[in-house]
Every structure is written in structure tokens, then in C-alpha cells.
Design a protein around this motif. Structure first.
Motif, PDB file in Angstrom:
ATOM      1  N   GLY A 193       0.626  -1.452  -0.384  1.00  0.00           N
ATOM      2  CA  GLY A 193      -0.547   0.100   0.272  1.00  0.00           C
ATOM      3  C   GLY A 193       0.525   1.490  -0.053  1.00  0.00           C
ATOM      4  N   ILE A 194       1.866   1.504   1.225  1.00  0.00           N
ATOM      5  CA  ILE A 194       2.900   2.262   0.925  1.00  0.00           C
ATOM      6  C   ILE A 194       4.220   2.263   0.575  1.00  0.00           C
ATOM      7  CG2 ILE A 194       4.533   3.683   2.281  1.00  0.00           C
ATOM      8  CD1 ILE A 194       1.984   4.037   3.737  1.00  0.00           C
ATOM      9  N   GLY A 195       4.460   1.158  -0.672  1.00  0.00           N
ATOM     10  CA  GLY A 195       4.761   0.834  -1.894  1.00  0.00           C
ATOM     11  C   GLY A 195       3.603   1.974  -3.534  1.00  0.00           C
ATOM     12  N   MET A 196       2.747   2.045  -2.743  1.00  0.00           N
ATOM     13  CA  MET A 196       1.632   2.403  -4.259  1.00  0.00           C
ATOM     14  C   MET A 196       1.571   4.022  -3.659  1.00  0.00           C
ATOM     15  SD  MET A 196       0.639   0.375  -6.733  1.00  0.00           S
ATOM     16  CE  MET A 196      -1.125   1.314  -6.921  1.00  0.00           C
ATOM     17  N   VAL A 197       0.675   4.222  -2.245  1.00  0.00           N
ATOM     18  CA  VAL A 197       0.738   5.623  -2.368  1.00  0.00           C
ATOM     19  C   VAL A 197       2.219   6.116  -2.380  1.00  0.00           C
ATOM     20  CG1 VAL A 197      -0.342   6.996  -0.560  1.00  0.00           C
ATOM     21  CG2 VAL A 197      -1.252   5.124  -0.919  1.00  0.00           C
ATOM     22  N   VAL A 198       2.824   6.166  -1.427  1.00  0.00           N
ATOM     23  CA  VAL A 198       4.153   6.830  -1.156  1.00  0.00           C
ATOM     24  C   VAL A 198       5.404   6.197  -2.837  1.00  0.00           C
ATOM     25  CG1 VAL A 198       5.957   7.705   0.274  1.00  0.00           C
ATOM     26  CG2 VAL A 198       3.876   6.586   0.674  1.00  0.00           C
ATOM     27  N   TYR A 224      -4.616   7.542  -4.692  1.00  0.00           N
ATOM     28  CA  TYR A 224      -4.890   6.203  -3.504  1.00  0.00           C
ATOM     29  C   TYR A 224      -5.713   4.924  -3.812  1.00  0.00           C
ATOM     30  CZ  TYR A 224      -5.110  10.912  -0.864  1.00  0.00           C
ATOM     31  OH  TYR A 224      -4.319  12.130  -0.291  1.00  0.00           O
ATOM     32  N   VAL A 225      -5.320   4.318  -5.191  1.00  0.00           N
ATOM     33  CA  VAL A 225      -5.189   3.467  -6.142  1.00  0.00           C
ATOM     34  C   VAL A 225      -4.829   2.088  -5.412  1.00  0.00           C
ATOM     35  CG1 VAL A 225      -5.993   4.162  -7.982  1.00  0.00           C
ATOM     36  CG2 VAL A 225      -3.446   3.647  -7.427  1.00  0.00           C
ATOM     37  N   GLY A 226      -4.202   2.606  -4.150  1.00  0.00           N
ATOM     38  CA  GLY A 226      -2.835   0.848  -3.148  1.00  0.00           C
ATOM     39  C   GLY A 226      -3.688   0.586  -2.560  1.00  0.00           C
ATOM     40  N   PHE A 227      -5.570   1.240  -2.541  1.00  0.00           N
ATOM     41  CA  PHE A 227      -6.331   0.664  -1.738  1.00  0.00           C
ATOM     42  C   PHE A 227      -6.745  -0.744  -1.955  1.00  0.00           C
ATOM     43  CE2 PHE A 227      -7.042   4.703   0.108  1.00  0.00           C
ATOM     44  CZ  PHE A 227      -6.330   4.672   1.578  1.00  0.00           C
ATOM     45  N   ASP A 228      -7.233  -0.386  -3.377  1.00  0.00           N
ATOM     46  CA  ASP A 228      -7.542  -1.607  -4.757  1.00  0.00           C
ATOM     47  C   ASP A 228      -6.699  -2.880  -4.323  1.00  0.00           C
ATOM     48  OD1 ASP A 228      -8.603  -2.634  -7.060  1.00  0.00           O
ATOM     49  OD2 ASP A 228     -10.549  -1.825  -6.108  1.00  0.00           O
ATOM     50  N   ALA A 229      -5.356  -1.994  -5.038  1.00  0.00           N
ATOM     51  CA  ALA A 229      -4.509  -2.637  -4.753  1.00  0.00           C
ATOM     52  C   ALA A 229      -4.396  -3.813  -4.035  1.00  0.00           C
ATOM     53  CB  ALA A 229      -2.984  -1.873  -5.756  1.00  0.00           C
ATOM     54  N   ILE A 230      -4.482  -2.813  -2.437  1.00  0.00           N
ATOM     55  CA  ILE A 230      -4.338  -4.215  -1.696  1.00  0.00           C
ATOM     56  C   ILE A 230      -5.122  -5.220  -1.953  1.00  0.00           C
ATOM     57  CG2 ILE A 230      -4.105  -4.320   1.007  1.00  0.00           C
ATOM     58  CD1 ILE A 230      -3.127  -1.636   0.793  1.00  0.00           C
ATOM     59  N   ALA A 231      -7.070  -4.676  -1.651  1.00  0.00           N
ATOM     60  CA  ALA A 231      -7.761  -5.781  -1.657  1.00  0.00           C
ATOM     61  C   ALA A 231      -7.692  -6.483  -3.123  1.00  0.00           C
ATOM     62  CB  ALA A 231      -9.088  -4.512  -1.903  1.00  0.00           C
ATOM     63  N   ALA A 232      -6.566  -6.105  -4.287  1.00  0.00           N
ATOM     64  CA  ALA A 232      -6.921  -7.365  -4.939  1.00  0.00           C
ATOM     65  C   ALA A 232      -6.218  -9.079  -4.666  1.00  0.00           C
ATOM     66  CB  ALA A 232      -6.234  -6.653  -6.603  1.00  0.00           C
ATOM     67  N   THR A 256      -2.318   2.512   5.493  1.00  0.00           N
ATOM     68  CA  THR A 256      -1.721   2.831   4.432  1.00  0.00           C
ATOM     69  C   THR A 256      -1.876   4.203   4.034  1.00  0.00           C
ATOM     70  OG1 THR A 256      -2.257   0.769   3.488  1.00  0.00           O
ATOM     71  CG2 THR A 256      -2.389   2.279   1.635  1.00  0.00           C
ATOM     72  N   LEU A 257      -3.518   4.316   4.435  1.00  0.00           N
ATOM     73  CA  LEU A 257      -4.501   5.761   4.913  1.00  0.00           C
ATOM     74  C   LEU A 257      -3.793   6.853   5.041  1.00  0.00           C
ATOM     75  CD1 LEU A 257      -6.870   7.328   3.810  1.00  0.00           C
ATOM     76  CD2 LEU A 257      -7.580   6.728   5.431  1.00  0.00           C
ATOM     77  N   VAL A 258      -3.181   6.140   5.979  1.00  0.00           N
ATOM     78  CA  VAL A 258      -3.129   7.700   7.408  1.00  0.00           C
ATOM     79  C   VAL A 258      -2.031   8.196   7.321  1.00  0.00           C
ATOM     80  CG1 VAL A 258      -2.778   7.884   9.834  1.00  0.00           C
ATOM     81  CG2 VAL A 258      -4.469   6.323   8.973  1.00  0.00           C
ATOM     82  N   LEU A 259      -0.356   6.990   7.071  1.00  0.00           N
ATOM     83  CA  LEU A 259       0.604   6.958   6.720  1.00  0.00           C
ATOM     84  C   LEU A 259       1.173   8.280   5.717  1.00  0.00           C
ATOM     85  CD1 LEU A 259       2.378   3.998   7.869  1.00  0.00           C
ATOM     86  CD2 LEU A 259       2.409   5.823   9.091  1.00  0.00           C
ATOM     87  N   GLY A 260       0.145   7.450   4.124  1.00  0.00           N
ATOM     88  CA  GLY A 260      -0.124   8.033   2.727  1.00  0.00           C
ATOM     89  C   GLY A 260      -0.497   9.260   2.885  1.00  0.00           C
TER      90      GLY A 260
END
Length: 473
Positions: free
Chosen positions: A37-42, A242-250, A269-273
């Protein structure tokens, strides 16, 4: 007609997904999900979008665009957390909507996500290419113009060769297995966050307060710059962050104890990003006047170089080059799992739903790699950043509304959730409306292209998917 509509609304049995996904090996922990998630968001967005959005839409108020985006994504993240804890299947929103609303709506949601994923892979690869070229040019090395960017006759570019190389390299890495990839991802993410913090600390020494005024410039007539119109347009564009959320859920089906692990990964992921995005964007527009960042795909490194911090700038560029691979890994994985889910359900050729001897969706991964190479090689960076958010927003709307259908079945034919979306029944509706509002703020080109993409998806479903669907047959 009644029979036809009944077919479209036919819901998938969760037991089918549970049995099919047994071929996937659960190996991801909370730490791994945070890494993804952080890899995606950040990732590419934090190194590229703050400057571009500030110049094109918001002025110094770009940090507000990231905050508003985080509010919308945060509400959706609560919906994702509850749904993934009850329905821990590959394919995320595609599989969930199939169970909750029926196959046709599931297909449309998945088809929207497919556009998001393909374009996200291309967007990240294009951002990586821009940083790589900036890094090389600081040493006097420059690529020939013809292979330095997506197809653009005015600029004399025909293919983004470095973006193509990046996608092929990540596609090869993902064939080595989820556990190996997650270890590499986690190591890259730690280094990347450290360097982002270094940028914030060093950038604070070069801030000029006058660059923050006016904080939100007045709206320019017949444009998407300034005022609430610019802020809405900016929020729509930064939503890619913020597409990292869906990438995690996948990757839910490959997660250990997903009922507990998935909500922690999503919300963490949301909070840190959000904190890192707010700080980086605030520092960036304080260093130089916002309009100097127009169409600059590497604004953070550029600002450091121009303010005399050459060592930090080159370190940032180097880590961005390495770190963007973390983003590329995450979205590439999510793309292949979505394609796998289509094949698993028979909506695309069944081979795509098969795994190899290492329990990896090899054929789906190969298809994603080839498609992303074509998109990233030929489409310009700024065009991609405008288009990618549309699919995400549609998925967020559907998953938020899905909470109403989910609550009726929890503890009956579906398990009880380990996490519940707060403020039910108000928050799911607010979440859906918020995402719909941001969707309206997308460029007309984005909405038109999404409409065309949906028409293609409907044709594919009625020409192929409905006739080969394992649910229908």
C-alpha cells in the motif's frame, strides 16, 4: 425480458470463489500489505503530481486537494475493509459486486478497474522514465528525443523506451513468486519513506512564505484553474495517489487471516500516505512559485537542484527511480489478479484463470505485461494521470453502496465481519456521493473515454462473457 434481466442480476455463490482461490497461496502479512500500500501511495504520485496539479489547478492549495482526496478515499477504505473481511477473494471489487449485486454489475465494476490498472501501470512506468531521464541528464546523458516519451508529433517523441523496459523487468520479477516480491517491496518502501522525510527536512530550509499567497488563486474563467473548480479538478487528478487501496484488496486471497490483516493494511496505508502527501506538497509549493512546476514530472528533485541541494536531489532521484518499482510491483500484481478473476469466472478465456506450478496466475501476468507495454510506450504522462482516476472512483462508489447489501447478509449466508464501517447507514451513502462528486470533476476527455471503455466492456460481456460465464452455465 424478465428472464434476461434475471440472468444479468444472478449472484455468484461465495463458495465458488473460495474453492477456486485455493490454488493461490496465502503468504502476505499486515507488514506486507502496508509495504504494498505505501509502495503504491508513496510512489510515482508523491514524486510527480504535487507540482503538476499545483500549476494546472490549485496553486499553493494543492495540499488541500490531497486532503480532500484522502477523505473520499478514507470513507471508501472503511467500506473496503469491511467487505474484504467478509469476502476474502481475489479480484476485490469485481468479485464482491458479483456476490452482492450480480454478475453484470460485477463485470462493469471489474471492467472499470481494468482500465484503472492498465493505465496505472503505464502512469507509474512513465513517471519512472521521467525521473530516470532527469537523473541521467544531470550527468550529461540524454536519450534520443524519438524514444524519450509517449507518441507526440509536436515534441518528436514516438515511444517511451525506459517505461517499456521497466514494465518488462517488473513482469519478470513477479514470475518469481509473491513472497520474494513482498520482501523486495518492503525493503524498497523503507528506503523510499526515509528519503521522502529527508526531502521534507531539507526542503523546509528553502521555503519562501510569499509562495503561499494567494493560497487558493481566483478561478480563471473557462478553465479548471483556481477557486473551488480548480480544487475539485485537482482532487480528481490526485485521486490516482489512492489507488493503492484497491491494489491491496486485489491480493486478499493471498493474505494470511484476511479478516484481520486486510483492514489493518488498508487503514494503515491511508493514514501514513495522507500525512506524507500533505507534508511533501506543502513544502514543494513553498520552495518555488507553483506555476514553475507546469508539466514537470520530477518536481521534487527539480526544486532541490534549483535551490542548490544537488546531493539530496540526486539521492531523491535515485531512490525515486528504485522506489517507483515498488509502485509498479503493487499495481502489476493487482492487475494480474483481476485478469485472473475474469478468467476464473469464464468472462474472459479460461486460461487466464489458471495458475502455474508455483500457484501464480502466469497467463494473466503475461497479458498485463504486454498490454501495459503498449499503453505506457505510446501514451503521454499527463494524459495518463488525468484518465486513471475514473476507474478507481467507479469501484469506490460500487463498494460503498455494496455495504447496504452486505449488512443484510452478514451472520446469515455470509460470515460476520471483524471490522465494520462506522456511522452506518449514513457513511456508505456519503462515501458514494463524495466519489461521484470527484468523478464529475474529472476532465471531459476522461469521462468520454470511460464511456467508450464501458461500451466496449458491454459488447465483450454480451458477445463472449455471458455465453462462457461459469455462473450462467
Amino acid at each position: 425480458m424478465k428472464h434476461f434481466l434475471k440472468r444479468l442480476m444472478k449472484k455468484q455463490d461465495p463458495a465458488f470463489y473460495k474453492a477456486k482461490d485455493l490454488h493461490l497461496t496465502p503468504s502476505l502479512t499486515t507488514k506486507d500489505l502496508l509495504g504494498l500500500g505505501i509502495g503504491m501511495v508513496v510512489g510515482t504520485a508523491i514524486f510527480t503530481l504535487p507540482g503538476i496539479v499545483a500549476a494546472a489547478h490549485t496553486g499553493p492549495a494543492v495540499s488541500l486537494a490531497f486532503l480532500f482526496g484522502a477523505i473520499g478515499a478514507g470513507m471508501a477504505a472503511f467500506a473496503y475493509a469491511e467487505t474484504s473481511s467478509v469476502l476474502p477473494f481475489a479480484g476485490s471489487a469485481f468479485s464482491w459486486v458479483n456476490v452482492l449485486f450480480g454478475e453484470f454489475f460485477g463485470w462493469l465494476t471489474g471492467w472499470a478497474l481494468l482500465a484503472e490498472y492498465f493505465i496505472s501501470v503505464a502512469f507509474v512506468a512513465s513517471g519512472w522514465s521521467a525521473y530516470m531521464q532527469g537523473f541521467l541528464s544531470s550527468y550529461g546523458w540524454k536519450l534520443p528525443q524519438s524514444i524519450a516519451g509517449g507518441f507526440n508529433l509536436k515534441q518528436g517523441t514516438y515511444i517511451d523506451l525506459l517505461a517499456v523496459i521497466a514494465i518488462i523487468a517488473v513482469g519478470f520479477l513477479l514470475t518469481k513468486g509473491t513472497q520474494i516480491v513482498s520482501r523486495i517491496e518492503n525493503a524498497i518502501v523503507v528506503i523510499k519513506v526515509v528519503v521522502v522525510l529527508l526531502f521534507i527536512v531539507v526542503g523546509l530550509t528553502s521555503i519562501h512564505p510569499e509562495n503561499y499567497t494567494p493560497f487558493l488563486p481566483a478561478h480563471r474563467p473557462n478553465s479548471s484553474f483556481g477557486g473551488w473548480q480548480g480544487l475539485l479538478a485537482g482532487t480528481a487528478q490526485v485521486f490516482i495517489a489512492y489507488v493503492g487501496f484497491d491494489a491491496i484488496a486485489a491480493n486478499t486471497a493471498e493474505t494470511k487471516d484476511p479478516a484481520k490483516t486486510m483492514p489493518r493494511g488498508l487503514i494503515g496505508t491511508l493514514v501514513l500516505g495522507t500525512v506524507l502527501f500533505f507534508l511533501v506538497s506543502t513544502v514543494l509549493v513553498g520552495m518555488f512559485r507553483y506555476d514553475l512546476y507546469a508539466n514537470n514530472a520530477e518536481p521534487a528533485a527539480w526544486a532541490l537542484r534549483r535551490s542548490g541541494h544537488y546531493l539530496t536531489a540526486n539521492l531523491l532521484s535515485l531512490v525515486a527511480i528504485i522506489g517507483m518499482f515498488a509502485s509498479l510491483i503493487g499495481i502489476h500484481m493487482a492487475s494480474s489478479r483481476l485478469i485472473y478473476s475474469f478468467g476464473r469466472d469464464g468472462l474472459l478465456p479460461a486460461r487466464l484463470g489458471k495458475t502455474d506450478q508455483h500457484n501464480l496466475p502466469k497467463y494473466a501476468l503475461n497479458l498485463v505485461t504486454v498490454a501495459a507495454v503498449i499503453v505506457a510506450g505510446f501514451l503521454p504522462f499527463t494524459f495518463l494521470s488525468n484518465l486513471v482516476s475514473a476507474g478507481t472512483l467507479i469501484a469506490f462508489i460500487m463498494v460503498s453502496l455494496g455495504i447496504y447489501a452486505l449488512r443484510k447478509r452478514e451472520g446469515k449466508d455470509l460470515p460476520k465481519p471483524s471490522f465494520k464501517m462506522p456511522l452506518y447507514p449514513v457513511l456508505p451513502a456519503v462515501s458514494a456521493l463524495f466519489s461521484a462528486g470527484i468523478f464529475i470533476g474529472l476532465s471531459n476527455a476522461s469521462k468520454l473515454l470511460m464511456l467508450v471503455w464501458f461500451i466496449i466492456g458491454i459488447i465483450v460481456y454480451f458477445a463472449y462473457g455471458m455465453h462462457h460465464s461459469k455462473l450462467q452455465n
